[in-house]
Scaffold this motif. Structure first.
Motif, PDB file in Angstrom:
ATOM      1  N   UNK B 145       0.835  -1.190   0.000  1.00 26.82           N
ATOM      2  CA  UNK B 145       0.000   0.000   0.000  1.00 26.82           C
ATOM      3  C   UNK B 145       0.875   1.246   0.000  1.00 26.82           C
ATOM      4  N   UNK B 146       0.538   2.192  -0.869  1.00 25.13           N
ATOM      5  CA  UNK B 146       1.364   3.385  -0.987  1.00 25.13           C
ATOM      6  C   UNK B 146       0.910   4.460  -0.002  1.00 25.13           C
ATOM      7  N   UNK B 147       1.835   4.931   0.804  1.00 29.47           N
ATOM      8  CA  UNK B 147       1.556   6.082   1.671  1.00 29.47           C
ATOM      9  C   UNK B 147       1.846   7.350   0.890  1.00 29.47           C
ATOM     10  N   UNK B 148       0.855   8.204   0.795  1.00 22.05           N
ATOM     11  CA  UNK B 148       0.994   9.377  -0.059  1.00 22.05           C
ATOM     12  C   UNK B 148       2.131  10.283   0.415  1.00 22.05           C
ATOM     13  N   UNK B 149       2.271  10.455   1.712  1.00 26.64           N
ATOM     14  CA  UNK B 149       3.308  11.350   2.223  1.00 26.64           C
ATOM     15  C   UNK B 149       4.706  10.900   1.815  1.00 26.64           C
ATOM     16  N   UNK B 150       4.935   9.607   1.887  1.00 28.64           N
ATOM     17  CA  UNK B 150       6.275   9.092   1.615  1.00 28.64           C
ATOM     18  C   UNK B 150       6.450   8.710   0.151  1.00 28.64           C
ATOM     19  N   UNK B 151       5.339   8.590  -0.582  1.00 33.99           N
ATOM     20  CA  UNK B 151       5.379   8.058  -1.943  1.00 33.99           C
ATOM     21  C   UNK B 151       6.125   6.730  -1.947  1.00 33.99           C
ATOM     22  N   UNK B 152       5.768   5.885  -0.975  1.00 29.56           N
ATOM     23  CA  UNK B 152       6.470   4.610  -0.815  1.00 29.56           C
ATOM     24  C   UNK B 152       5.503   3.574  -0.257  1.00 29.56           C
ATOM     25  N   UNK B 153       5.894   2.310  -0.430  1.00 34.23           N
ATOM     26  CA  UNK B 153       5.026   1.216  -0.019  1.00 34.23           C
ATOM     27  C   UNK B 153       5.275   0.823   1.432  1.00 34.23           C
ATOM     28  N   UNK B 154       4.190   0.639   2.154  1.00 32.15           N
ATOM     29  CA  UNK B 154       4.254   0.122   3.514  1.00 32.15           C
ATOM     30  C   UNK B 154       3.109  -0.865   3.666  1.00 32.15           C
ATOM     31  N   UNK B 155       3.284  -1.868   4.499  1.00 34.38           N
ATOM     32  CA  UNK B 155       2.160  -2.737   4.776  1.00 34.38           C
ATOM     33  C   UNK B 155       2.521  -4.201   4.800  1.00 34.38           C
ATOM     34  N   UNK B 156       1.500  -5.008   4.890  1.00 31.57           N
ATOM     35  CA  UNK B 156       1.681  -6.453   5.007  1.00 31.57           C
ATOM     36  C   UNK B 156       2.477  -6.997   3.820  1.00 31.57           C
ATOM     37  N   UNK B 157       2.078  -6.577   2.630  1.00 31.13           N
ATOM     38  CA  UNK B 157       2.769  -7.076   1.443  1.00 31.13           C
ATOM     39  C   UNK B 157       4.238  -6.694   1.451  1.00 31.13           C
ATOM     40  N   UNK B 158       4.482  -5.454   1.834  1.00 32.18           N
ATOM     41  CA  UNK B 158       5.863  -4.995   1.846  1.00 32.18           C
ATOM     42  C   UNK B 158       6.687  -5.801   2.842  1.00 32.18           C
ATOM     43  N   UNK B 159       6.120  -6.019   4.021  1.00 30.32           N
ATOM     44  CA  UNK B 159       6.826  -6.797   5.041  1.00 30.32           C
ATOM     45  C   UNK B 159       7.126  -8.199   4.530  1.00 30.32           C
ATOM     46  N   UNK B 160       6.142  -8.782   3.877  1.00 31.96           N
ATOM     47  CA  UNK B 160       6.348 -10.146   3.409  1.00 31.96           C
ATOM     48  C   UNK B 160       7.409 -10.212   2.318  1.00 31.96           C
ATOM     49  N   UNK B 161       7.356  -9.244   1.399  1.00 31.80           N
ATOM     50  CA  UNK B 161       8.355  -9.225   0.325  1.00 31.80           C
ATOM     51  C   UNK B 161       9.750  -9.069   0.908  1.00 31.80           C
ATOM     52  N   UNK B 162       9.845  -8.262   1.950  1.00 28.96           N
ATOM     53  CA  UNK B 162      11.153  -8.011   2.554  1.00 28.96           C
ATOM     54  C   UNK B 162      11.815  -9.301   3.032  1.00 28.96           C
ATOM     55  N   UNK B 163      11.009 -10.230   3.507  1.00 24.56           N
ATOM     56  CA  UNK B 163      11.591 -11.465   4.019  1.00 24.56           C
ATOM     57  C   UNK B 163      12.220 -12.295   2.906  1.00 24.56           C
TER      58      UNK B 163
END
Lengths: 254, 254
Positions: B145-163
């Motif tokens: 999910x994109x946070x507008x302030x950061x123009x970056x992805x945060x969230x469950x998907x991001x956490x999972x991809x990171x692993x």
DNA sequence: CATATAAAGTCACAAAATGTCACATCACTC
DNA sequence: GAGTGATGTGACATTTTGTGACTTTATATG
């Protein structure tokens, strides 16, 4: 000695220009094993027809050094914008939509930028960036390896992420539409990904401007029962038309 | 010998300027494997056409000295640029690096844009877009999910991809540094994500300019044994300094 | 604030690549 | 076998690029 036909060279040149945006005399001479002078004559011919622009060392599509975002976007921008607006008109407030990468779909994203209460899922960096700057639109980026040409994510990660989402509408592009009415793509991976995108939508729409008609790219995108329509800027003619007519989904003229 | 087309350089420069805000002579010369003088002539040409503005070391889009949107919004751009350059100097060819979202890390990405044989993983849309336009840099976008302030992805998907990823170096930002020397963030989710980013690196570096010192944001980013240094533009004073000194990792002054 | 130093810019000239043109060659037709 | 059209070849002009000497600008340092 079988000399390759000149007409094949010209076709190849035009095709290469659509893909790459520019061609060089030296590369073409090597490719066809002819002299550079011959290639220059070919390019001169196409230039006289107004189909390419000559530059030192080769030729480019359209006007050289046009300050456009990308060549593909510059190609038939009017038609693609119309398709984008038409596609946007199918989207209602509160919907969750999936938007594929591509120049046509970027127009769709821009047309959606004024909306509120919308969730957009995309694998395209420019689309995500455009929409995340819009209040009221929740944006989800499908991650994965970024293809530089598309400025979008493709790959294992993207495919896997796609399986997590289900959307109201999916808007998908294609590399070309074959004579049989099949949608085709440049790579197996891209074709698979676009197929999954079609499957992710309750309804799925393909977006294709007329430059895609009768263009052959190597891989067929597997059809999907979700398919709800093909949005175009001109009605296709010839074989593509008859083939499309036999399918269940309508052709929507923007 | 077949020379690459000059027109492609010009197009690339214009293209890069539209989103990137600025280009540097050195980076362009490296990327196209031509001399700096050639790049200067290219920029001079575009400048004469009024399409770019020359500045010392390169060129910017439109009005001179107007930084790109994200950089203009950035406070302490000078300090952050220095931190970015310092961080970039730690990266060697062939490495795989993870870059967090943020204004400081965007400077790092721009400093890396001249590199070759690099793989960059990021959750930031502007960073991904900047780097995917760089030849020789393979870019992987962490979706979510994109946070507008950061123009970056945060969230469950991001956490999972990171692993799924393990990198040589991880460069991570923070919302603030508490009086105790802890790194802090604005939300539980962001803190957790940044912690995972630290863990994903063989070595991890935090990036923080002096405006972050003694700033309290609500959530502590759990520390990681991977932590290999804090890169700053000024040495912290007061409580933060003593707290930091008790830790194992060094403070690197840009 | 002056100075040192490194990086970037300018200029002129040489080298390399590309473009142009006239003419030769080859295959094919009538 | 002459005519026709496409292609190759080589001499020469033009454009682009590289190189090195030198100047200017930015940045750090005392």
């Amino acid at each position: 000695m079988n000399r390759p036909l000149a007409i094949d060279r010209l076709n190849h040149i035009l095709h290469a220009l659509e893909e790459g945006g520019s061609v060089s005399v030296g590369a073409l001479a090597d490719r066809f094993a002819v002299s550079k002078e011959t290639i220059r004559r070919d390019l001169k011919l196409l230039s006289d027809q107004g189909r390419v622009s000559l530059v030192h060392g080769g030729a480019t599509a359209g006007i050289p050094a046009e300050p456009s975002l990308s060549r593909r976007e510059a190609n038939n921008a009017t038609g693609k914008a119309a398709i984008g607006r038409k596609a946007a008109s199918l989207v209602r407030d509160g919907m969750v939509v999936l938007i594929d990468s591509g120049s046509t779909t970027l127009f769709l994203a821009e047309a959606l930028a004024s909306r509120e209460h919308l969730t957009v899922i995309t694998n395209s960096l420019p689309i995500a960036l455009t929409l995340c700057r819009t209040q009221g639109v929740k944006t989800i980026m499908l991650g994965g390896e970024i293809h530089a040409n598309d400025e979008a994510a493709f790959g294992v990660d993207t495919l896997q992420l796609l399986t997590h989402y289900h959307v109201d509408l999916a808007f998908v592009g294609a590399g070309g539409i074959s004579e049989d009415g099949d949608f085709t793509d440049y790579s197996r991976l891209a074709a698979e990904q676009r197929h999954l995108m079609l499957e992710a939508g309750r309804k799925a729409f393909m977006l294709a401007d007329h430059t895609k008609f009768d263009r052959k790219t190597p891989v067929i995108i597997p059809p999907s029962p979700r398919m709800a329509g093909l949005i175009v800027d001109h009605l296709p003619e010839g074989l593509a038309a008859t083939a499309a007519a036999q399918r269940r989904w309508p052709i929507i003229l923007a």
